[in-house]
Write a protein that holds these residues in place. Structure first.
Motif, mmCIF file in Angstrom:
data_model
loop_
_atom_site.group_PDB
_atom_site.id
_atom_site.type_symbol
_atom_site.label_atom_id
_atom_site.label_comp_id
_atom_site.label_asym_id
_atom_site.label_seq_id
_atom_site.Cartn_x
_atom_site.Cartn_y
_atom_site.Cartn_z
ATOM 1 N N PRO A 185 54.994 -45.002 10.282
ATOM 2 C CA PRO A 185 54.523 -45.995 11.263
ATOM 3 C C PRO A 185 54.588 -45.504 12.703
ATOM 4 C CG PRO A 185 55.995 -47.009 9.673
ATOM 5 C CD PRO A 185 56.102 -45.530 9.471
ATOM 6 N N VAL A 186 55.641 -44.734 13.051
ATOM 7 C CA VAL A 186 55.755 -44.245 14.428
ATOM 8 C C VAL A 186 54.582 -43.329 14.764
ATOM 9 C CG1 VAL A 186 57.123 -42.829 15.998
ATOM 10 C CG2 VAL A 186 58.260 -44.498 14.533
ATOM 11 N N ILE A 187 54.325 -42.354 13.884
ATOM 12 C CA ILE A 187 53.220 -41.417 14.133
ATOM 13 C C ILE A 187 51.875 -42.138 14.104
ATOM 14 C CG2 ILE A 187 52.010 -39.410 13.198
ATOM 15 C CD1 ILE A 187 54.722 -38.317 12.334
ATOM 16 N N THR A 188 51.706 -43.027 13.120
ATOM 17 C CA THR A 188 50.456 -43.787 13.029
ATOM 18 C C THR A 188 50.273 -44.681 14.246
ATOM 19 O OG1 THR A 188 50.625 -43.785 10.608
ATOM 20 C CG2 THR A 188 49.128 -45.382 11.590
ATOM 21 N N GLY A 189 51.370 -45.308 14.706
ATOM 22 C CA GLY A 189 51.295 -46.173 15.880
ATOM 23 C C GLY A 189 50.876 -45.414 17.126
ATOM 24 N N PHE A 194 47.157 -44.182 21.331
ATOM 25 C CA PHE A 194 46.718 -43.174 22.296
ATOM 26 C C PHE A 194 45.445 -42.421 21.884
ATOM 27 C CE2 PHE A 194 51.337 -43.650 22.954
ATOM 28 C CZ PHE A 194 51.317 -44.092 24.264
ATOM 29 N N VAL A 195 44.994 -42.608 20.641
ATOM 30 C CA VAL A 195 43.712 -42.013 20.227
ATOM 31 C C VAL A 195 42.790 -43.164 19.827
ATOM 32 C CG1 VAL A 195 42.554 -40.290 18.797
ATOM 33 C CG2 VAL A 195 44.947 -39.943 19.441
ATOM 34 N N ALA A 199 40.699 -42.708 14.278
ATOM 35 C CA ALA A 199 41.424 -41.453 14.080
ATOM 36 C C ALA A 199 42.573 -41.636 13.097
ATOM 37 C CB ALA A 199 41.956 -40.946 15.420
ATOM 38 N N SER A 200 43.210 -42.811 13.146
ATOM 39 C CA SER A 200 44.298 -43.101 12.209
ATOM 40 C C SER A 200 43.787 -43.152 10.773
ATOM 41 C CB SER A 200 44.947 -44.433 12.585
ATOM 42 O OG SER A 200 45.866 -44.836 11.602
ATOM 43 N N GLY A 327 50.440 -59.408 21.634
ATOM 44 C CA GLY A 327 50.299 -58.445 22.705
ATOM 45 C C GLY A 327 51.295 -57.315 22.681
ATOM 46 N N ILE A 328 52.060 -57.166 21.594
ATOM 47 C CA ILE A 328 52.998 -56.051 21.471
ATOM 48 C C ILE A 328 52.199 -54.797 21.113
ATOM 49 C CG2 ILE A 328 55.064 -55.182 20.329
ATOM 50 C CD1 ILE A 328 55.557 -57.705 21.921
ATOM 51 N N PRO A 329 52.287 -53.711 21.897
ATOM 52 C CA PRO A 329 51.506 -52.498 21.598
ATOM 53 C C PRO A 329 51.843 -51.915 20.231
ATOM 54 C CG PRO A 329 52.453 -52.401 23.815
ATOM 55 C CD PRO A 329 53.079 -53.575 23.136
ATOM 56 N N ALA A 330 50.859 -51.246 19.622
ATOM 57 C CA ALA A 330 51.044 -50.695 18.276
ATOM 58 C C ALA A 330 52.177 -49.675 18.233
ATOM 59 C CB ALA A 330 49.741 -50.054 17.792
ATOM 60 N N TYR A 331 52.311 -48.869 19.317
ATOM 61 C CA TYR A 331 53.372 -47.857 19.282
ATOM 62 C C TYR A 331 54.754 -48.495 19.370
ATOM 63 C CZ TYR A 331 54.166 -48.087 24.369
ATOM 64 O OH TYR A 331 54.484 -48.488 25.627
ATOM 65 N N VAL A 332 54.854 -49.655 20.055
ATOM 66 C CA VAL A 332 56.134 -50.377 20.124
ATOM 67 C C VAL A 332 56.484 -50.943 18.746
ATOM 68 C CG1 VAL A 332 57.341 -52.354 21.130
ATOM 69 C CG2 VAL A 332 55.886 -50.924 22.568
#
Length: 502
Positions: A185-189, A194-195, A199-200, A327-332
């Motif tokens: 999840p961290v890498i996918t987020g 950011f891409v 791309a995911s 509204g929580i970003p995907a990487y968070v």
């Protein structure tokens, strides 16, 4: 001759397990779980972006996936039980990776043609159905691999080894799964944030293309390098033949008894005919698998574990989609899920220590109630007015509860490994996963009924009630087995010590 007769018979102990083969086993399991965890995290984000402001598509996907596992899980267990290890390995890896390739490619098409819903709704629905079907096939294949590795190979490999080997292998297998739950999840987020989502989806497809051959090579090395696996596979095949012959023989005798009757015993033979219908019904694979499961001594812990799957408090697709809507970003979200997995990994280190000190049963009791206490934070978040604070409380409570959850999971799995006969392990494992998926199905069904993200608090309360029920059921099982929940004399001594100290 006398010396041979009087010589004590020592239990045969298998030679130490080659560390290289164990590494192959763990790496092969890692490759499989990483792909599954990438898809599991991404699918909720894919669906909420394809159909914004609604949990409907995410819930519908979860409904299809969990329903297919609930209905077909027992049959998957029986299928694993009836085929050789090599055949199961081949079908599992091929079907899982192809299914996730198709799912990823189909999602790419949905994202590239974002206006398909408005321009050609029939084509849009057809593509969504293909995503659902391929995802469900991928998860059913993953289930077959889980049964093969976690319920069969780990037990067979640990037989004849020193005490504690099974506990250690269980902990490492669960640690690998949680590491994938952390990293994927961290890498996918980060890729999504950011891409792009596209791309995911492409990354997911490429991963499965690369992983399938390497997985097969690694796991076949394990099979060929540990003789106990090929011996167990042979014994399982030879065990099935006599059973089939006995069933055929008994069926033949029943048919003869139904033909040979006269006027005096007509009523008796009619009763026999009714009994034969019931017996034939119980021989239906799905029915016989459930009957076998319900006969087990560990059925109550199994149901308690399954109840924990009726939840939205798990960083699953519904909770992920809701956090995205808030509204929580995907990487968070990915980082929060990673922290949750780190806490789960800590559980795999703590579990062997507790299990060796207070037993498997009592470790499960401590674990389930500690999970319940952590989820109180999620319940409290419902009454917090600030949406951002409420979301972080929700994520924090869920993450903290993973310590108890995964220790409880390990406790129940080990109880099943220890108490379910070898001949029934695959079938019981299939039904257990089916029960879990049935409760998971109910979660997504409720997600369709309560599809407005603003009403997520209702799903939170329902999930907490089910965790409470699971804790109570497991406590009843402990009381039934041990006739007590706590050592009364130790509690009394502790109270006395506290009184004297004060």
């Amino acid at each position: 001759m006398m010396m041979i007769i009087n010589e004590p018979l020592l239990p045969q102990q298998q030679p130490p397990l080659p560390s290289s083969l164990l590494i192959y086993l763990y790496v092969g399991h890692f490759l499989s779980r990483w792909g599954a965890r990438m898809w599991e995290f991404s699918v909720g984000l894919f669906m909420i972006n394809v159909w914004p402001d609604s949990l409907f598509l995410a819930a519908a996907y979860g409904l299809v996936e969990s329903a297919s596992t609930a209905l077909l899980g027992p049959l998957v267990g029986q299928w694993v039980d009836r085929l050789t290890y090599v055949k199961v390995l081949q079908i599992w890896l091929l079907s899982q990776n192809i299914a996730f390739m198709v799912a990823g490619g189909t999602v790419v098409a949905l994202l590239l043609y974002s206006d398909l819903k408005s321009t050609n709704f029939v084509a849009f629905i057809s593509v969504v159905i293909l995503v659902n079907i391929s995802g469900a096939v991928g998860m059913l294949s993953t289930l077959a691999g889980t049964i093969l590795i976690e319920r069969e190979w780990v037990v067979v490999i640990s037989e004849g080894q020193p005490p504690g080997v099974l506990t250690k292998m269980n902990s490492i297998i669960r640690r690998i799964d949680l590491t994938c739950k952390l990293g994927a999840p961290v890498i996918t987020g980060f890729i999504i944030s950011f891409v792009s989502l596209t791309a995911s989806a492409v990354t997911l497809t490429l991963w499965n293309v690369i992983a399938v051959c390497l997985q097969y090579w690694l796991l076949m090395h394990v099979y060929n390098g540990i003789p106990a696996l090929s011996e167990s596979s042979y014994k399982r095949m030879s065990r099935l033949s006599p059973t089939d012959m006995e069933e055929s023989s008994s069926t033949s005798q029943e048919e003869k008894s139904l033909v040979s009757y006269d006027g005096k015993n007509l009523e008796l033979n009619q009763n026999s005919f009714g009994s034969k219908i019931i017996e034939q019904f119980t021989k239906i694979p799905l029915v016989s698998a459930w009957r076998l499961y319900l006969k087990q001594d560990v059925v109550l812990p199994g149901i308690a574990l399954a109840l924990l799957y009726f939840t939205v408090l798990s960083f699953g697709s519904l909770m992920t989609a809701t956090l995205e809507w808030e509204g929580i970003p995907a990487y968070v979200i990915g980082i929060a899920r990673g922290i949750s997995a780190i806490i789960g990994i800590a559980a795999t280190f703590l579990y062997p220590i507790l299990e060796s000190s207070i037993s498997t049963l009592r470790t499960g009791l401590w674990s389930i109630w500690s999970q319940w206490m952590c989820l109180l934070v999620c319940v409290a978040s419902i009454w917090v007015q600030n949406n951002l604070t409420s979301a972080y409380m929700l994520m924090g409570g869920v993450a903290a509860s993973r310590l108890g959850l995964w220790m409880f999971d390990l406790s129940v799995i080990q109880q099943m490994q220890d108490q379910v006969p070898e001949s029934d392990r695959c079938v019981v494992g299939g039904v257990q996963n089916s029960v879990q998926s049935l409760l998971d199905f109910m979660t997504y069904f409720m997600g369709i009924i309560i599809s407005n993200p603003q009403d997520f608090w209702k799903l939170t309360m329902l999930s907490f009630i089910l965790v409470t029920l699971a804790a109570v059921l497991y406590s009843l099982h402990i009381y039934r087995v041990r006739k007590h929940l706590f050592h009364g004399e130790k509690v009394f001594m502790l109270v006395q010590w506290c009184v004297r100290s004060s």
